[in-house]
Design a protein around this motif. Structure first.
Motif, PDB file in Angstrom:
ATOM      1  N   THR A   1      30.072   7.014  29.581  1.00 19.38           N
ATOM      2  CA  THR A   1      30.470   5.745  30.187  1.00 19.38           C
ATOM      3  C   THR A   1      31.655   5.190  29.405  1.00 19.38           C
ATOM      4  O   THR A   1      32.049   5.713  28.369  1.00 19.38           O
ATOM      5  CB  THR A   1      29.305   4.737  30.148  1.00 19.38           C
ATOM      6  N   VAL A   2      32.215   4.106  29.883  1.00 17.81           N
ATOM      7  CA  VAL A   2      33.359   3.464  29.204  1.00 17.81           C
ATOM      8  C   VAL A   2      32.927   3.014  27.817  1.00 17.81           C
ATOM      9  O   VAL A   2      31.906   2.352  27.663  1.00 17.81           O
ATOM     10  CB  VAL A   2      33.872   2.272  30.025  1.00 17.81           C
ATOM     11  N   GLY A   3      33.651   3.370  26.883  1.00 11.70           N
ATOM     12  CA  GLY A   3      33.294   3.053  25.500  1.00 11.70           C
ATOM     13  C   GLY A   3      32.724   4.256  24.800  1.00 11.70           C
ATOM     14  O   GLY A   3      32.873   4.409  23.601  1.00 11.70           O
ATOM     15  N   ASP A   4      32.013   5.164  25.613  1.00 13.12           N
ATOM     16  CA  ASP A   4      31.463   6.380  25.028  1.00 13.12           C
ATOM     17  C   ASP A   4      32.479   7.515  25.093  1.00 13.12           C
ATOM     18  O   ASP A   4      32.468   8.399  24.243  1.00 13.12           O
ATOM     19  CB  ASP A   4      30.173   6.790  25.740  1.00 13.12           C
ATOM     20  N   THR A   5      33.211   7.563  26.190  1.00 11.36           N
ATOM     21  CA  THR A   5      34.252   8.575  26.342  1.00 11.36           C
ATOM     22  C   THR A   5      35.595   7.865  26.427  1.00 11.36           C
ATOM     23  O   THR A   5      35.671   6.728  26.900  1.00 11.36           O
ATOM     24  CB  THR A   5      33.997   9.433  27.607  1.00 11.36           C
ATOM     25  N   LYS A   6      36.586   8.635  26.034  1.00 14.78           N
ATOM     26  CA  LYS A   6      37.915   8.020  26.076  1.00 14.78           C
ATOM     27  C   LYS A   6      38.932   9.114  26.303  1.00 14.78           C
ATOM     28  O   LYS A   6      38.889  10.163  25.656  1.00 14.78           O
ATOM     29  CB  LYS A   6      38.229   7.286  24.773  1.00 14.78           C
ATOM     30  N   ILE A   7      39.828   8.897  27.263  1.00  8.22           N
ATOM     31  CA  ILE A   7      40.895   9.823  27.600  1.00  8.22           C
ATOM     32  C   ILE A   7      42.193   9.284  26.969  1.00  8.22           C
ATOM     33  O   ILE A   7      42.505   8.098  27.077  1.00  8.22           O
ATOM     34  CB  ILE A   7      41.062   9.958  29.119  1.00  8.22           C
ATOM     35  N   SER A   8      42.911  10.224  26.386  1.00  3.00           N
ATOM     36  CA  SER A   8      44.231   9.844  25.817  1.00  3.00           C
ATOM     37  C   SER A   8      45.194  11.002  26.026  1.00  3.00           C
ATOM     38  O   SER A   8      44.761  12.146  26.246  1.00  3.00           O
ATOM     39  CB  SER A   8      44.098   9.517  24.313  1.00  3.00           C
ATOM     40  N   LYS A   9      46.409  10.674  25.999  1.00  5.72           N
ATOM     41  CA  LYS A   9      47.461  11.666  26.218  1.00  5.72           C
ATOM     42  C   LYS A   9      48.469  11.565  25.068  1.00  5.72           C
ATOM     43  O   LYS A   9      48.916  10.477  24.752  1.00  5.72           O
ATOM     44  CB  LYS A   9      48.135  11.422  27.551  1.00  5.72           C
ATOM     45  N   THR A  10      48.868  12.728  24.526  1.00  9.35           N
ATOM     46  CA  THR A  10      49.782  12.741  23.361  1.00  9.35           C
ATOM     47  C   THR A  10      50.781  13.888  23.528  1.00  9.35           C
ATOM     48  O   THR A  10      50.396  14.978  23.983  1.00  9.35           O
ATOM     49  CB  THR A  10      48.992  12.940  22.063  1.00  9.35           C
ATOM     50  N   LYS A  11      51.994  13.594  23.098  1.00  8.23           N
ATOM     51  CA  LYS A  11      53.028  14.620  23.118  1.00  8.23           C
ATOM     52  C   LYS A  11      53.282  15.075  21.685  1.00  8.23           C
ATOM     53  O   LYS A  11      53.581  14.278  20.819  1.00  8.23           O
ATOM     54  CB  LYS A  11      54.328  14.102  23.717  1.00  8.23           C
ATOM     55  N   ILE A  12      53.182  16.325  21.477  1.00  9.38           N
ATOM     56  CA  ILE A  12      53.380  16.899  20.143  1.00  9.38           C
ATOM     57  C   ILE A  12      54.806  17.485  20.116  1.00  9.38           C
ATOM     58  O   ILE A  12      55.148  18.346  20.943  1.00  9.38           O
ATOM     59  CB  ILE A  12      52.347  17.987  19.850  1.00  9.38           C
ATOM     60  N   GLU A  13      55.535  16.951  19.123  1.00  8.34           N
ATOM     61  CA  GLU A  13      56.915  17.415  18.981  1.00  8.34           C
ATOM     62  C   GLU A  13      57.037  18.258  17.707  1.00  8.34           C
ATOM     63  O   GLU A  13      56.290  18.053  16.743  1.00  8.34           O
ATOM     64  CB  GLU A  13      57.881  16.228  18.901  1.00  8.34           C
ATOM     65  N   PRO A  14      57.990  19.152  17.723  1.00  3.85           N
ATOM     66  CA  PRO A  14      58.142  20.003  16.523  1.00  3.85           C
ATOM     67  C   PRO A  14      58.530  19.162  15.316  1.00  3.85           C
ATOM     68  O   PRO A  14      59.114  18.118  15.426  1.00  3.85           O
ATOM     69  CB  PRO A  14      59.253  20.982  16.920  1.00  3.85           C
ATOM     70  N   ASN A  15      58.153  19.636  14.104  1.00  7.90           N
ATOM     71  CA  ASN A  15      58.543  19.064  12.815  1.00  7.90           C
ATOM     72  C   ASN A  15      57.884  17.712  12.541  1.00  7.90           C
ATOM     73  O   ASN A  15      58.351  16.944  11.702  1.00  7.90           O
ATOM     74  CB  ASN A  15      60.063  18.945  12.683  1.00  7.90           C
ATOM     75  N   TYR A  16      56.880  17.401  13.247  1.00 11.51           N
ATOM     76  CA  TYR A  16      56.160  16.144  13.004  1.00 11.51           C
ATOM     77  C   TYR A  16      54.696  16.489  12.696  1.00 11.51           C
ATOM     78  O   TYR A  16      54.163  17.501  13.158  1.00 11.51           O
ATOM     79  CB  TYR A  16      56.216  15.221  14.213  1.00 11.51           C
ATOM     80  N   SER A  17      54.133  15.556  11.904  1.00 12.48           N
ATOM     81  CA  SER A  17      52.691  15.622  11.698  1.00 12.48           C
ATOM     82  C   SER A  17      52.053  14.373  12.313  1.00 12.48           C
ATOM     83  O   SER A  17      52.663  13.317  12.344  1.00 12.48           O
ATOM     84  CB  SER A  17      52.353  15.700  10.191  1.00 12.48           C
ATOM     85  N   TYR A  18      50.816  14.509  12.726  1.00 11.17           N
ATOM     86  CA  TYR A  18      50.201  13.407  13.505  1.00 11.17           C
ATOM     87  C   TYR A  18      48.812  13.120  12.942  1.00 11.17           C
ATOM     88  O   TYR A  18      48.141  13.992  12.372  1.00 11.17           O
ATOM     89  CB  TYR A  18      50.090  13.807  14.972  1.00 11.17           C
ATOM     90  N   THR A  19      48.499  11.808  13.063  1.00 14.46           N
ATOM     91  CA  THR A  19      47.136  11.373  12.742  1.00 14.46           C
ATOM     92  C   THR A  19      46.529  10.758  14.003  1.00 14.46           C
ATOM     93  O   THR A  19      47.220  10.130  14.824  1.00 14.46           O
ATOM     94  CB  THR A  19      47.110  10.344  11.621  1.00 14.46           C
TER      95      THR A  19
END
Length: 738
Positions: free
Chosen positions: A711-729
């Protein structure tokens, strides 16, 4: 000279005229003078003679004949009876004169004996006879009086009276006079009413006073046997006749016919009526004829009655005198023998009628069996089999126990029709439906007489083998087939192992596998094909291993390929939930399969696409792309563990443990989510995971455990673009919604 006619005995006698007249002519009637009573006297000697009559000659006697003896009888005289006289009395004979008697002598009288007296007896007296009288006879008289007849009385005359004598007339005198005797002659009649003794003559004088004309003793008085009917003792019973066995046998046989005709001849109507009633009762019980016939007790009782009637008829008819004509008596015995054909013919006719009733009953049973067979048309064999069994039981009984009957002779034709009806599905190529009835027909020798069935069961072998093969091969790959393919094929291989159909089973199975495997590769509905392949694999696995081991391996490979094809087809068809399920199961079923990793990727992508359809635009690649990979550190800043799914250039998922000190962040419609400071604590506080992702666009789905539902709050959809030479948190947290 003609005798003078006498007046009837009941008519008054006119007084005699004493004027002398010519002999033979009647004198003028005059009133006789009264005479005093006289003592009865008995005179012996010759009777007085009429004028012109020879001594010792009687009226009606031929001249020259001995006195008292004529030519045997006077003219117009019955034997022992004089003419114009009552029976046994001579016409015009003087009282006391015997008919047909020698002069002065009676038959049985010794020569020289006084007239009217037998040897050693008084005159006019019979031995053991009172006063010339015998029992049942008038005084001095015997029926058909013999020469020893008592003097002075004529047969049929009452005591003291003679026919033709007026009442009161002296005994021994007739009314009138003898022919040729003048009236008033002492030897003739004494006038009526004289009341005195008669003139000198023969016989006993009548004692007593004179009686007036027309009076006298009433009719019926006198010895027994005389007088009007009804008086005196009854006549003696007629003695039984001589034994007549032929007549008795005829009457017995007439009674034995059951018609009582013997009793009819004997005029025994009660016996005849009993015979008629018994025969009628038998007919009521016996008719109309039925299969059970007449009860044994009724037949025994009727037979005993007929035998009793025959025995009684023989007893009665042995000495009976039948009051029928001689022609009827002669025909009685032949008729009795002929009438014996009545019970015999009746028995034969009843037997024929009973046999016909039995035939009709058997035909009726045959008709019922035919109707049962006919009613089974259109029904499943399992439902119709009880009806068929009942019909077969009837056919068997009729064909074995009543084979000679009309119904029994029709049984073979009925069995042919029975086989034809139950083989109809085979003729229509409905093999699965034909198997059960054909097996039933083939197994009939176990329950039905083999001689009655003949070669019919053997003719079902070929149709049954063909039906088993057709039904089994048609069920290959059909999951809902009934019966399943393995049942029919195994039965075929067990029952007819050397049949042509048995040798065709293994090639047919391989062909089915090949066909469906080809459908998986290029088919539009691989999921349907994989279902068939699964059913086919189940059937092949149930067949004998020695023959179908290779086919079993081929089927397994086809099923594996089919399952993967089904999952990819579902993903492309946007059936993400089904695709996730199919691919997840594929990875479990085939963990060593080269396609297992790809299947897991498709399952993850399908699960993300089920929440975010955009994630399912393309099928995840089977292999990850080469090149540089960027680091993404993922931290869990929320209660409970969390599973993070991602898909993009590469697809996968990671699981982060629960944060012991983390809680949900308060949230409000007025609070900007960007102002939430998640994961700001010490780095060691939060569970972490590191991802190496090729550059590209990724879709993330976090699924927090312990919630029970997405349900809302239990699941969460997100979208991210990964670019070269970067690190992500990436920090994962949970808001409370208040």
């Amino acid at each position: 000279m003609a005798p003078v006619p006498e007046a009837p005995p009941w008519a008054p006698v006119p007084p005699a005229d004493r004027t002398p007249e010519t002999p033979g002519s009647p004198g003028a009637p005059t009133t006789p003078p009264a005479q005093p009573l006289a003592t009865p006297t008995l005179a012996f000697g010759p009777p007085p003679q009429a004028p012109g009559q020879d001594a010792g000659q009687q009226p009606g006697q031929t001249s020259g004949q001995p006195s008292g003896q004529g030519s045997g009888q006077p003219s117009g005289h019955q034997p022992g009876q004089a003419s114009g006289h009552q029976p046994d009395q001579a016409s015009g004979q003087a009282a006391g004169q015997q008919p047909v008697q020698a002069s002065g002598h009676q038959p049985g009288q010794a020569p020289g004996q006084p007239f009217g007296q037998a040897t050693g007896q008084p005159s006019g007296h019979q031995p053991a006879q009172a006063s010339g009288h015998q029992p049942g006879q008038a005084s001095g008289h015997q029926p058909g009086q013999a020469p020893e007849q008592a003097s002075g009385q004529v047969p049929g005359q009452t005591p003291g009276h003679q026919p033709g004598q007026a009442p009161g007339q002296p005994f021994g005198q007739a009314s009138g006079h003898a022919p040729g005797q003048p009236p008033g002659d002492p030897s003739g009649a004494v006038p009526v009413g004289a009341g005195v003794a008669a003139a000198s003559g023969y016989g006993f004088p009548q004692p007593g006073p004179a009686t007036a004309p027309g009076y006298g003793p009433p009719p019926g008085y006198g010895p027994p046997g005389y007088g009007p009917p009804g008086y005196g003792p009854p006549p003696p019973a007629q003695p039984p006749g001589p034994a007549n066995p032929a007549q008795a046998a005829a009457i017995a046989l007439l009674n034995l016919s059951g018609l009582g005709l013997g009793y009819v001849l004997l005029r025994q109507w009660i016996g005849a009526a009993l015979c008629w009633l018994a025969t009628a009762a038998l007919l009521v019980v016996a008719l109309p004829a039925d299969v059970d016939g007449v009860p044994v007790g009724v037949l025994v009782g009727y037979g005993v009655l007929l035998l009793a009637a025959a025995a009684d008829g023989f007893r009665r008819g042995l000495r009976a005198t039948l009051r029928v004509g001689a022609a009827v008596r002669r025909l009685a015995l032949p008729l009795a023998l002929v009438l014996l054909a009545v019970p015999a013919g009746g028995s034969l006719a009843y037997g024929a009628a009973r046999e016909e009733a039995r035939e009709e009953a058997l035909l009726a049973r045959l008709t019922v069996a035919d109707e049962r067979v006919k009613s089974g048309q259109g029904l499943l064999f399992d439902r119709a089999e009880p009806l068929y069994r009942l019909a077969l039981a009837t056919y068997q009984e009729l064909g074995t126990k009543h084979a000679g009957s009309r119904a029994g002779k029709l049984v073979p034709a009925r069995l042919d029709a029975y086989y034809a009806q139950l083989s109809a599905p085979y003729d229509k190529k409905d093999f699965c439906k034909a198997v059960a009835p054909l097996k039933h027909l083939r197994g009939l020798p176990g329950t039905v007489d083999k001689d009655l069935l003949g070669t019919r069961p053997a003719k079902t072998d070929e149709p049954l083998a063909e039906s088993l093969y057709g039904c089994g091969t048609a069920a290959l790959g059909v999951q809902t087939a009934e019966p399943p393919a393995e049942k029919s094929l195994n039965e075929l291989l067990d029952t007819f192992p050397q049949s042509p159909q048995a040798t065709r089973v293994e090639p047919a199975v391989r062909e089915a596998i090949k066909t469906r495997s080809a459908a998986v590769d290029g088919g539009a509905v691989p999921c349907g094909t994989v279902v068939e392949l699964r059913a086919l694999r189940s059937s092949v696995d149930a067949l004998p291993d020695a023959t179908f081991a290779g086919a079993s391996r081929e089927t397994a490979a086809a099923v594996e390929k089919g399952d993967f094809a089904c999952g990819t087809s579902q993903f492309r068809s946007k059936e993400f939930d089904d695709a996730a399920t199919t691919m997840t199961q594929f990875a479990k079923d085939y963990p060593n399969s080269p396609k297992a990793a790809h299947a897991r990727s498709i399952a993850i992508a399908a699960e993300i696409a089920d929440e975010e359809p955009e994630a399912g635009k393309s099928l995840p690649p089977a292999k990850a792309p080469g090149g540089a990979r960027m680091v993404m550190v993922v931290s869990n800043d929320g209660p409970g563990s969390v599973e993070l799914l991602y898909t993009g250039p590469t697809t996968g998922k990671v699981t982060l443990n629960a944060c012991a000190t983390c809680t949900k962040y308060p949230s409000s419609v007025f609070l900007d989510p960007k102002k939430i400071k998640a994961c700001t604590g010490p780095a060691s506080k939060y569970p972490k995971a590191t991802l190496l992702l090729p550059a590209g666009n990724y879709h993330f789905l976090q699924k927090r455990a312990g919630t029970g539902t997405s349900t809302v709050g239990d699941t969460k959809i997100s979208k991210t673009k990964i670019e070269p030479n970067y690190s992500y948190t990436n920090c994962l947290y949970v808001t409370s919604g208040f």
